[in-house]
Design a protein around this motif. Structure first.
Motif, PDB file in Angstrom:
ATOM      1  N   LEU A 226       0.823  -1.204   0.000  1.00  0.00           N
ATOM      2  CA  LEU A 226       0.000   0.000   0.000  1.00  0.00           C
ATOM      3  C   LEU A 226       0.860   1.258   0.000  1.00  0.00           C
ATOM      4  N   GLU A 227       1.940   1.234   0.785  1.00  0.00           N
ATOM      5  CA  GLU A 227       2.837   2.382   0.803  1.00  0.00           C
ATOM      6  C   GLU A 227       3.509   2.581  -0.555  1.00  0.00           C
ATOM      7  N   LEU A 228       3.834   1.471  -1.221  1.00  0.00           N
ATOM      8  CA  LEU A 228       4.440   1.561  -2.548  1.00  0.00           C
ATOM      9  C   LEU A 228       3.459   2.159  -3.551  1.00  0.00           C
ATOM     10  N   LEU A 229       2.197   1.727  -3.484  1.00  0.00           N
ATOM     11  CA  LEU A 229       1.185   2.251  -4.396  1.00  0.00           C
ATOM     12  C   LEU A 229       0.935   3.736  -4.147  1.00  0.00           C
ATOM     13  N   ARG A 230       0.943   4.109  -2.879  1.00  0.00           N
ATOM     14  CA  ARG A 230       0.746   5.522  -2.552  1.00  0.00           C
ATOM     15  C   ARG A 230       1.885   6.374  -3.103  1.00  0.00           C
ATOM     16  N   ALA A 231       3.072   5.796  -3.143  1.00  0.00           N
ATOM     17  CA  ALA A 231       4.223   6.532  -3.661  1.00  0.00           C
ATOM     18  C   ALA A 231       4.068   6.833  -5.147  1.00  0.00           C
ATOM     19  N   PHE A 232       3.297   5.986  -5.875  1.00  0.00           N
ATOM     20  CA  PHE A 232       3.093   6.185  -7.300  1.00  0.00           C
ATOM     21  C   PHE A 232       1.743   6.820  -7.608  1.00  0.00           C
ATOM     22  N   SER A 233       0.898   7.002  -6.612  1.00  0.00           N
ATOM     23  CA  SER A 233      -0.425   7.572  -6.837  1.00  0.00           C
ATOM     24  C   SER A 233      -0.311   9.072  -7.081  1.00  0.00           C
ATOM     25  N   LEU A 234      -0.679   9.497  -8.264  1.00  0.00           N
ATOM     26  CA  LEU A 234      -0.536  10.899  -8.650  1.00  0.00           C
ATOM     27  C   LEU A 234      -1.345  11.812  -7.743  1.00  0.00           C
ATOM     28  N   PHE A 235      -2.518  11.374  -7.341  1.00  0.00           N
ATOM     29  CA  PHE A 235      -3.415  12.237  -6.594  1.00  0.00           C
ATOM     30  C   PHE A 235      -3.087  12.270  -5.106  1.00  0.00           C
ATOM     31  N   ASP A 236      -2.507  11.204  -4.586  1.00  0.00           N
ATOM     32  CA  ASP A 236      -2.067  11.228  -3.195  1.00  0.00           C
ATOM     33  C   ASP A 236      -0.961  12.256  -2.992  1.00  0.00           C
ATOM     34  N   GLN A 237      -0.119  12.434  -4.014  1.00  0.00           N
ATOM     35  CA  GLN A 237       0.971  13.399  -3.916  1.00  0.00           C
ATOM     36  C   GLN A 237       0.455  14.834  -3.819  1.00  0.00           C
ATOM     37  N   PHE A 238      -0.771  15.039  -4.267  1.00  0.00           N
ATOM     38  CA  PHE A 238      -1.349  16.379  -4.251  1.00  0.00           C
ATOM     39  C   PHE A 238      -1.947  16.734  -2.890  1.00  0.00           C
ATOM     40  N   GLY A 239      -2.199  15.736  -2.060  1.00  0.00           N
ATOM     41  CA  GLY A 239      -2.905  15.965  -0.801  1.00  0.00           C
ATOM     42  C   GLY A 239      -2.258  17.005   0.094  1.00  0.00           C
ATOM     43  N   SER A 240      -0.935  16.982   0.220  1.00  0.00           N
ATOM     44  CA  SER A 240      -0.259  17.931   1.111  1.00  0.00           C
ATOM     45  C   SER A 240      -0.399  19.358   0.608  1.00  0.00           C
ATOM     46  N   PHE A 241      -0.389  19.561  -0.717  1.00  0.00           N
ATOM     47  CA  PHE A 241      -0.568  20.910  -1.263  1.00  0.00           C
ATOM     48  C   PHE A 241      -1.960  21.443  -0.923  1.00  0.00           C
ATOM     49  N   ALA A 242      -2.971  20.581  -1.045  1.00  0.00           N
ATOM     50  CA  ALA A 242      -4.339  20.996  -0.723  1.00  0.00           C
ATOM     51  C   ALA A 242      -4.478  21.378   0.749  1.00  0.00           C
ATOM     52  N   LYS A 243      -3.645  20.787   1.611  1.00  0.00           N
ATOM     53  CA  LYS A 243      -3.672  21.113   3.039  1.00  0.00           C
ATOM     54  C   LYS A 243      -2.830  22.335   3.376  1.00  0.00           C
ATOM     55  N   GLY A 244      -2.188  22.925   2.378  1.00  0.00           N
ATOM     56  CA  GLY A 244      -1.385  24.113   2.606  1.00  0.00           C
ATOM     57  C   GLY A 244       0.055  23.833   2.957  1.00  0.00           C
ATOM     58  N   VAL A 245       0.544  22.635   2.600  1.00  0.00           N
ATOM     59  CA  VAL A 245       1.924  22.248   2.910  1.00  0.00           C
ATOM     60  C   VAL A 245       2.675  22.003   1.606  1.00  0.00           C
ATOM     61  N   ILE A 246       3.850  22.608   1.463  1.00  0.00           N
ATOM     62  CA  ILE A 246       4.703  22.375   0.298  1.00  0.00           C
ATOM     63  C   ILE A 246       5.799  21.399   0.705  1.00  0.00           C
ATOM     64  N   ASP A 247       5.677  20.164   0.237  1.00  0.00           N
ATOM     65  CA  ASP A 247       6.621  19.105   0.576  1.00  0.00           C
ATOM     66  C   ASP A 247       7.571  18.906  -0.607  1.00  0.00           C
ATOM     67  N   LEU A 248       8.869  19.003  -0.348  1.00  0.00           N
ATOM     68  CA  LEU A 248       9.859  18.875  -1.417  1.00  0.00           C
ATOM     69  C   LEU A 248       9.789  17.510  -2.093  1.00  0.00           C
ATOM     70  N   ASP A 249       9.476  16.460  -1.345  1.00  0.00           N
ATOM     71  CA  ASP A 249       9.359  15.122  -1.936  1.00  0.00           C
ATOM     72  C   ASP A 249       8.250  15.081  -2.980  1.00  0.00           C
ATOM     73  N   HIS A 250       7.134  15.732  -2.673  1.00  0.00           N
ATOM     74  CA  HIS A 250       6.005  15.726  -3.600  1.00  0.00           C
ATOM     75  C   HIS A 250       6.290  16.606  -4.815  1.00  0.00           C
ATOM     76  N   VAL A 251       6.990  17.711  -4.607  1.00  0.00           N
ATOM     77  CA  VAL A 251       7.400  18.544  -5.738  1.00  0.00           C
ATOM     78  C   VAL A 251       8.307  17.743  -6.663  1.00  0.00           C
ATOM     79  N   THR A 252       9.240  17.000  -6.077  1.00  0.00           N
ATOM     80  CA  THR A 252      10.159  16.171  -6.859  1.00  0.00           C
ATOM     81  C   THR A 252       9.405  15.103  -7.635  1.00  0.00           C
ATOM     82  N   TYR A 253       8.384  14.515  -7.018  1.00  0.00           N
ATOM     83  CA  TYR A 253       7.587  13.484  -7.691  1.00  0.00           C
ATOM     84  C   TYR A 253       6.954  14.047  -8.966  1.00  0.00           C
TER      85      TYR A 253
END
Length: 278
Positions: A226-253
């Motif tokens: 599940l963690e591996l799938l979340r790492a490749f899920s395009l929309f899960d990577q967007f969740g932190s931005f919607a919460k007002g957090v800029i995560d460098l890992d997600h930007v890199t993804y």
């Protein structure tokens, strides 16, 4: 076999002619030539009503969500930080609007030219594949940025009525920008494989939906999978931005996602040299 060999020979001859023209014009990747392709694509976009229709549909849907989400929180929310929750819900809704509209912006980039036969003419110009790809991609991104910029009218109006922190809003728009550029990169790749605009549009939506629902059935996977799938899920990577957090890992993804699909598109363009495909 003879017809196939002749097609490959013609394609190879056109490629060599183009290479000679590039060498005569100057070596190296040219930003100027790429921007010339961008201008040509933008003129093509605005010459037909499709971009106006899609922009209108996107803005109507985004405006509907902006209004109904705000009414929802004003009516039933009891938390102190209403705006933070509002942005999270609104940006999550706008990503659906992007999913429904951007594939139809990118579907024409290569598929239409291949269907009309103008792709052969484009490949005879003194342009490198990277310049053609970059020009087409930037034109689509420009249309997307225009559409996204118009949605800032909603938060500007709300800000004029009630002050709120700007950083969560900026983080959300950064996430939408990165996600939209990722959608476009995926759409350009699918368009490079198709001769039908409809197939290109539907194929892009299907592939993006796959990245969306990748980890929906959580009960079917162990925690490690599940963690591996979340790492490749395009929309899960967007969740932190919607919460007002800029995560460098997600930007890199998102940057990796964009570069990966543009790389695949260039390989698809180069395949014509040995397959004889237009």
């Amino acid at each position: 076999m003879s017809n196939g060999a002749a097609t490959i020979d013609v394609a190879g001859s056109a490629t060599e002619t183009r290479r000679a023209a590039i060498r005569a014009a100057g070596t190296g990747f040219s930003i100027g030539r790429m921007l010339a392709v961008t201008r040509k694509e933008l003129r093509s976009y605005f010459a037909f009503p499709l971009v106006y229709v899609l922009s209108g549909v996107f803005l109507v849907l985004a405006g509907y969500y902006a209004y109904t989400d705000l009414v929802f929180f004003v009516t039933i929310a009891f938390a102190r930080d209403i705006m933070q929750n509002y942005w999270q819900l609104l940006f999550s809704d706008i990503r659906l609007c992007l999913l429904l509209t951007l594939p139809f912006i990118t579907m024409r980039l290569f598929a239409e030219e291949r269907k009309l036969g103008t792709i052969e003419l484009l490949y005879t110009y003194p342009l490198r594949d990277g310049e053609i790809l970059g020009g087409k991609y930037l034109a689509s991104v420009a249309i997307f940025v225009m559409m996204l910029a118009l949605t800032t009218l909603y938060p500007v109006y709300i800000y004029s009525i009630h002050w709120f922190p700007l950083f969560p809003l900026i983080a959300g728009y950064l996430g939408l920008l990165l996600m939209g550029c990722a959608f476009i990169a995926c759409g350009v790749f699918i368009s490079s494989l198709c001769e039908s605009q409809v197939m290109a549009g539907m194929g892009t939506i299907t592939l993006l939906l796959f990245f969306w629902i990748l980890n929906w059935n959580e009960a079917a996977f162990t925690n490690s999978w599940l963690e591996l799938l979340r790492a490749f899920s395009l929309f899960d990577q967007f969740g932190s931005f919607a919460k007002g957090v800029i995560d460098l890992d997600h930007v890199t993804y998102f940057i990796f996602f964009i570069v990966f699909f543009l790389f695949l598109t260039q390989r698809s363009m180069e395949a014509r040299k040995w397959t004889g495909r237009r």
